[in-house]
Scaffold this motif. Structure first.
Motif, short mmCIF file in Angstrom:
data_model
loop_
_atom_site.label_atom_id
_atom_site.label_comp_id
_atom_site.label_asym_id
_atom_site.label_seq_id
_atom_site.Cartn_x
_atom_site.Cartn_y
_atom_site.Cartn_z
N VAL A 124 0.84 -1.19 0.00
CA VAL A 124 0.00 0.00 0.00
C VAL A 124 0.88 1.24 0.00
CG1 VAL A 124 -1.89 -1.17 1.19
CG2 VAL A 124 -0.19 0.05 2.52
N VAL A 125 0.37 2.32 -0.58
CA VAL A 125 1.08 3.59 -0.67
C VAL A 125 0.07 4.69 -0.34
CG1 VAL A 125 2.47 5.11 -2.13
CG2 VAL A 125 2.53 2.64 -2.51
N PRO A 126 0.45 5.66 0.50
CA PRO A 126 -0.48 6.76 0.78
C PRO A 126 -0.98 7.42 -0.50
CG PRO A 126 1.38 6.84 2.28
CD PRO A 126 1.70 5.78 1.26
N GLU A 127 -2.25 7.76 -0.52
CA GLU A 127 -2.88 8.27 -1.73
C GLU A 127 -2.15 9.48 -2.29
OE1 GLU A 127 -6.06 8.67 -4.69
OE2 GLU A 127 -5.00 7.08 -3.62
N GLN A 128 -1.77 10.42 -1.43
CA GLN A 128 -1.10 11.62 -1.93
C GLN A 128 0.25 11.30 -2.55
OE1 GLN A 128 -1.82 10.95 1.19
NE2 GLN A 128 -0.20 11.56 2.64
N ASP A 185 10.17 3.48 -1.20
CA ASP A 185 10.42 4.20 0.04
C ASP A 185 9.14 4.54 0.78
OD1 ASP A 185 13.15 4.14 -0.32
OD2 ASP A 185 13.27 6.12 -1.21
N ARG A 186 7.99 4.45 0.10
CA ARG A 186 6.71 4.78 0.72
C ARG A 186 5.96 3.55 1.21
NH1 ARG A 186 9.47 8.54 -0.63
NH2 ARG A 186 8.74 10.57 -1.43
N PHE A 187 6.50 2.35 0.94
CA PHE A 187 5.86 1.14 1.41
C PHE A 187 5.93 1.04 2.93
CE2 PHE A 187 6.83 -1.32 -2.76
CZ PHE A 187 5.61 -0.95 -3.29
N PRO A 188 5.01 0.29 3.57
CA PRO A 188 5.14 0.02 5.00
C PRO A 188 6.48 -0.67 5.29
CG PRO A 188 2.96 -0.63 4.21
CD PRO A 188 3.79 -0.30 2.99
N PRO A 189 7.00 -0.52 6.49
CA PRO A 189 8.32 -1.08 6.79
C PRO A 189 8.34 -2.58 6.98
CG PRO A 189 7.42 0.01 8.73
CD PRO A 189 6.47 0.30 7.60
N ASP A 190 7.19 -3.18 7.31
CA ASP A 190 7.18 -4.60 7.64
C ASP A 190 6.13 -5.35 6.82
OD1 ASP A 190 9.10 -4.35 9.80
OD2 ASP A 190 7.48 -3.38 10.94
N VAL A 191 6.44 -6.61 6.52
CA VAL A 191 5.49 -7.48 5.82
C VAL A 191 4.27 -7.69 6.71
CG1 VAL A 191 5.11 -9.81 4.94
CG2 VAL A 191 7.26 -8.63 4.46
N GLY A 192 3.09 -7.61 6.12
CA GLY A 192 1.85 -7.78 6.87
C GLY A 192 0.67 -7.46 5.99
#
Length: 213
Positions: free
Chosen positions: A11-15, A95-102
């Motif tokens: 997921v990536v923040p919409e903005q 670089d905008r992805f969450p830091p951990d797999v989940g």
């Protein structure tokens, strides 16, 4: 030297998605296209129901790649945009992805093989073309994730015999073209869908990337 293929869906923040897409439009040049996509797709469709691998004579339970598997792998690779601009965009988005797999991040790795290509071989051409983007690479704002989720669910929610056959074909790719007999084929089917569903629930955009290390 050994290489590792990686397929990431996050997921990536919409903005951030909209900013990346805007910059991509402003700075992009035409992406390279395989010289004969229609012809190769027609060939793939003609082979989709047959195996492109034969049982290995040296490793029982594993597989050896036929010439058709090598051709299909080369087709997938040739269809991806490996320009400097595309690589820079992938780096920015990663670089905008969450830091951990989940729930918000899926990562599949395989020695000497591309996990997305294994999935595509398992699904076949028509199902693969229902997935977002270009053979594993995509960047979608939230409304497009919502719009495309039903097709992804139809493609990846497999049960019974279709699922068993897909898992066997993933194993064939991972052992015939790669060196990863213990790859988690179930997660390769379930993980991307989990992330896209999470993106819809949370109003996020999403991206997928095929990378080699």
């Amino acid at each position: 030297m050994s290489v590792t293929g990686v397929w990431i869906v996050g997921v990536v923040p919409e903005q951030e998605v909209r900013g990346s897409l805007s910059a991509s439009v402003q700075n992009s040049s035409p992406a390279p296209v395989h010289r004969d996509v229609p012809g190769e797709l027609a060939w793939w469709r003609s082979k989709a129901r047959t195996s492109m691998f034969t049982p290995s004579t040296s490793s029982p339970g594993d597989w050896s790649a036929d010439d058709d598997a090598l051709r299909l792998s080369a087709f997938f690779d040739a269809c991806r945009d490996e320009s400097d601009h595309a690589q820079e965009l992938r780096d920015t988005v990663m670089d905008r992805f969450p830091p951990d797999v989940g729930e918000g991040l899926f990562v599949a790795t395989a020695r000497k093989a591309d996990p997305f290509s294994a999935l595509a071989y398992a699904l076949g051409p028509d199902a693969t073309l229902r997935l977002p983007g270009r053979f594993g690479d995509f960047l979608l704002p939230a409304e497009q994730v919502r719009a495309q989720l039903p097709a992804v669910e139809e493609t990846l929610v497999l049960t019974g015999t279709p699922r068993r056959e897909a898992i066997e074909r993933i194993h064939a790719w991972m052992t015939g073209l790669g060196d990863d007999p213990d790859h988690d084929a179930d997660e390769l089917l379930d993980g991307p869908l989990r992330v896209l569903r999470h993106a819809v629930r949370t109003g996020h955009g999403a991206a997928g990337q095929v990378r080699w290390y």
